[in-house]
Scaffold this motif. Structure first.
Motif, short mmCIF file in Angstrom:
data_model
loop_
_atom_site.label_atom_id
_atom_site.label_comp_id
_atom_site.label_asym_id
_atom_site.label_seq_id
_atom_site.Cartn_x
_atom_site.Cartn_y
_atom_site.Cartn_z
N MET A 116 0.84 -1.20 0.00
CA MET A 116 0.00 0.00 0.00
C MET A 116 0.89 1.26 0.00
N THR A 117 0.74 2.08 -1.02
CA THR A 117 1.48 3.34 -1.08
C THR A 117 0.50 4.48 -1.26
N ILE A 118 0.61 5.48 -0.41
CA ILE A 118 -0.33 6.60 -0.48
C ILE A 118 0.40 7.85 -0.97
N LEU A 119 -0.19 8.49 -1.95
CA LEU A 119 0.34 9.75 -2.46
C LEU A 119 -0.27 10.89 -1.65
N VAL A 120 0.60 11.73 -1.07
CA VAL A 120 0.12 12.92 -0.35
C VAL A 120 0.65 14.13 -1.10
N THR A 121 -0.23 14.90 -1.71
CA THR A 121 0.23 16.13 -2.38
C THR A 121 0.21 17.26 -1.36
N GLY A 122 1.09 18.23 -1.57
CA GLY A 122 1.22 19.32 -0.58
C GLY A 122 1.87 18.81 0.69
N ALA A 123 2.77 17.83 0.55
CA ALA A 123 3.36 17.16 1.72
C ALA A 123 4.28 18.08 2.54
N ALA A 124 4.79 19.13 1.91
CA ALA A 124 5.63 20.07 2.67
C ALA A 124 4.78 21.16 3.30
N GLY A 125 3.48 21.10 3.06
CA GLY A 125 2.56 22.08 3.66
C GLY A 125 2.17 21.67 5.07
N PHE A 126 1.42 22.53 5.70
CA PHE A 126 1.03 22.34 7.12
C PHE A 126 0.23 21.05 7.30
N VAL A 127 -0.90 20.94 6.63
CA VAL A 127 -1.75 19.75 6.84
C VAL A 127 -1.08 18.52 6.22
N GLY A 128 -0.47 18.71 5.05
CA GLY A 128 0.16 17.59 4.33
C GLY A 128 1.24 16.92 5.16
N MET A 129 2.07 17.73 5.81
CA MET A 129 3.13 17.14 6.63
C MET A 129 2.55 16.28 7.75
N HIS A 130 1.53 16.81 8.42
CA HIS A 130 0.96 16.06 9.54
C HIS A 130 0.26 14.77 9.07
N VAL A 131 -0.44 14.86 7.95
CA VAL A 131 -1.13 13.66 7.44
C VAL A 131 -0.09 12.63 7.01
N ALA A 132 0.94 13.08 6.30
CA ALA A 132 1.98 12.15 5.84
C ALA A 132 2.66 11.49 7.04
N GLU A 133 2.95 12.29 8.06
CA GLU A 133 3.64 11.74 9.23
C GLU A 133 2.77 10.69 9.94
N ALA A 134 1.49 10.98 10.05
CA ALA A 134 0.59 10.02 10.73
C ALA A 134 0.53 8.71 9.94
N LEU A 151 2.91 7.54 7.95
CA LEU A 151 4.21 6.88 8.10
C LEU A 151 4.30 6.17 9.46
N LYS A 152 3.75 6.82 10.48
CA LYS A 152 3.79 6.21 11.82
C LYS A 152 2.96 4.94 11.87
N LYS A 153 2.00 4.83 10.96
CA LYS A 153 1.21 3.59 10.89
C LYS A 153 1.89 2.54 10.02
N GLY A 154 3.06 2.86 9.49
CA GLY A 154 3.83 1.90 8.70
C GLY A 154 3.50 1.91 7.21
N VAL A 155 2.76 2.93 6.78
CA VAL A 155 2.37 3.01 5.36
C VAL A 155 3.50 3.66 4.56
N ASP A 156 3.69 3.22 3.32
CA ASP A 156 4.62 3.89 2.41
C ASP A 156 3.95 5.16 1.89
N VAL A 157 4.69 6.26 1.94
CA VAL A 157 4.11 7.55 1.51
C VAL A 157 5.02 8.19 0.46
N VAL A 158 4.39 8.63 -0.63
CA VAL A 158 5.10 9.47 -1.61
C VAL A 158 4.54 10.88 -1.45
N GLY A 159 5.41 11.82 -1.14
CA GLY A 159 4.99 13.21 -0.97
C GLY A 159 5.37 14.02 -2.19
#
Ligand SMILES: NC(=O)c1ccc[n+]([C@@H]2O[C@H](COP(=O)([O-])OP(=O)(O)OC[C@H]3O[C@@H](n4cnc5c(N)ncnc54)[C@H](O)[C@@H]3O)[C@@H](O)[C@H]2O)c1
Length: 327
Positions: free
Chosen positions: A1-19, A21-29
């Motif tokens: 499972m890989t999730i694409l997070v756009t706006g990953a360097a933004g405020f909400v994007g960073m927090h969503v991506a981090e959460a 990642l903490k669940k063990g998901v692969d994230v592409v920002g």
């Protein structure tokens, strides 16, 4: 499972991506790192994400569809959280083309990208409370008409809802739009009132209070937003195979409409500073009051915000003090 997070360097994007990642998901920002506000803050957010092994970052402009398609072709993306956008109501009055580029062309690129993905489970994207424009019925409910935007930013967000509905209808893509209500917290946005007020207070300068302070906002703490986004992401709208596409929109707020002056007093307490105020008239594009009806999202996915201003603002201030020391 890989999730694409756009706006990953933004405020909400960073927090969503981090959460995620903490669940063990692969994230592409993805982010274009534009200079709408201090790029070093975006870089610092990325540095947080880069500590996670399962995080990949691509510096891309989502309005460039060839770049998006070719950079993402190596990944097996299963869901998309689309948060990249030109944000801010006031800036859209003077810079409408930046909104057209990122929020309309960029949004279409993401929809087209999703249409061509095999087996996409869910596209979740950011809309905004600003779509309610000057609606007078409070709390704002997703059943209300939102055909009277009062800023170009709001017009682009309402357009996103129409575009996403259309793609969900045509290609049966499971899509959820989230109307965010004034998000705040650590790693926040320097163009927003709580940050601008904080900077003015620290510098002993007056804070600008629009509409003479007669404004109310439904302030939503970032952790509540993140938990809501993750809950929604996990439960894609069902495709019932009938005329109704697998598409829905939710309000994501705190369900508390707070006076602007309460934000000021809570900040004063957290910084230990008495603010000087400069009272000004209402600004073009602004709305007087926001207040979210969050019942549909509670009912469908169990969304339950828990953080009020008295708890959330001191957390922002504590983070900001540390950030100022380190930067
Ligand atoms: N923070 C809020 O209170 C709030 C309220 C309502 C809606 N929203 C929406 O939520 C989303 C996230 O907001 P945020 O507060 O994190 O804003 P943000 O500005 O911190 O994050 C958006 C990110 O998108 C990136 N971006 C912008 N245009 C891009 C492009 N063309 N290509 C690639 N990247 C691009 C920016 O560089 C930025 O890092 C946005 O869609 C915003 O409109 C936020």
């Amino acid at each position: 499972m890989t999730i694409l997070v756009t706006g990953a360097a933004g405020f909400v994007g960073m927090h969503v991506a981090e959460a995620l990642l903490k669940k063990g998901v692969d994230v592409v920002g993805v982010d274009n790192m534009n200079a709408y506000y201090d790029v070093s803050l975006k870089e610092a957010r990325l540095a947080q994400l880069n500590r996670h092994e399962k995080f990949d970052f691509l510096k891309l402009d989502i309005a460039d569809r060839e770049a998006v398609n070719s950079a993402l072709s190596d990944y097996n993306i299963t869901s998309v959280v689309h948060l990249a956008a030109q944000a801010g109501v006031r800036y859209s009055i003077t810079n409408p083309f930046e909104y057209a580029e990122s929020n309309l062309t960029g949004f279409l690129t993401i929809l087209e990208y999703c249409r061509n993905l095999q087996g996409l489970e869910h596209l979740v994207y950011a809309s905004s409370s600003s779509v309610y424009g000057g609606n007078k019925d409070l709390p704002y409910s997703v059943d209300q008409s939102v055909d009277s935007p009062v800023s170009f930013y709001a017009a682009t967000k309402k357009s996103n809802e129409l575009m996403a509905h259309c793609y969900s209808h045509l290609y049966r893509i499971p899509v959820t739009g989230l109307r965010f209500f004034t998000v705040y917290g650590p790693w926040g946005r320097p163009d927003m009132a709580y940050w601008l007020f904080s900077d003015a207070m620290r510098a002993g300068k007056p804070i600008k209070i629009f509409n003479n302070g007669d404004m109310r906002r439904d302030f939503t703490y970032i952790d509540d937003i993140v938990s809501g986004v993750l809950k929604v992401l996990e439960s894609a709208p069902e495709d019932k195979g009938n005329e109704t596409p697998p598409y829905r929109v939710y309000n994501i707020g705190n369900h508390q409409s707070e006076p602007l002056m309460k934000l000021v007093s809570t900040l004063e307490e957290a910084w230990g500073v008495k603010a000087e105020t400069e009272l000004l008239p209402m600004q073009k594009g602004d709305v007087k009051e926001t207040y979210a009806d969050i019942e549909p999202m509670r009912r469908d996915v169990g969304y339950k915000p828990t953080t009020n201003l008295e708890v959330g603002i001191p957390k922002f201030v504590a983070w900001y003090k540390e950030y100022l020391k380190e930067s």
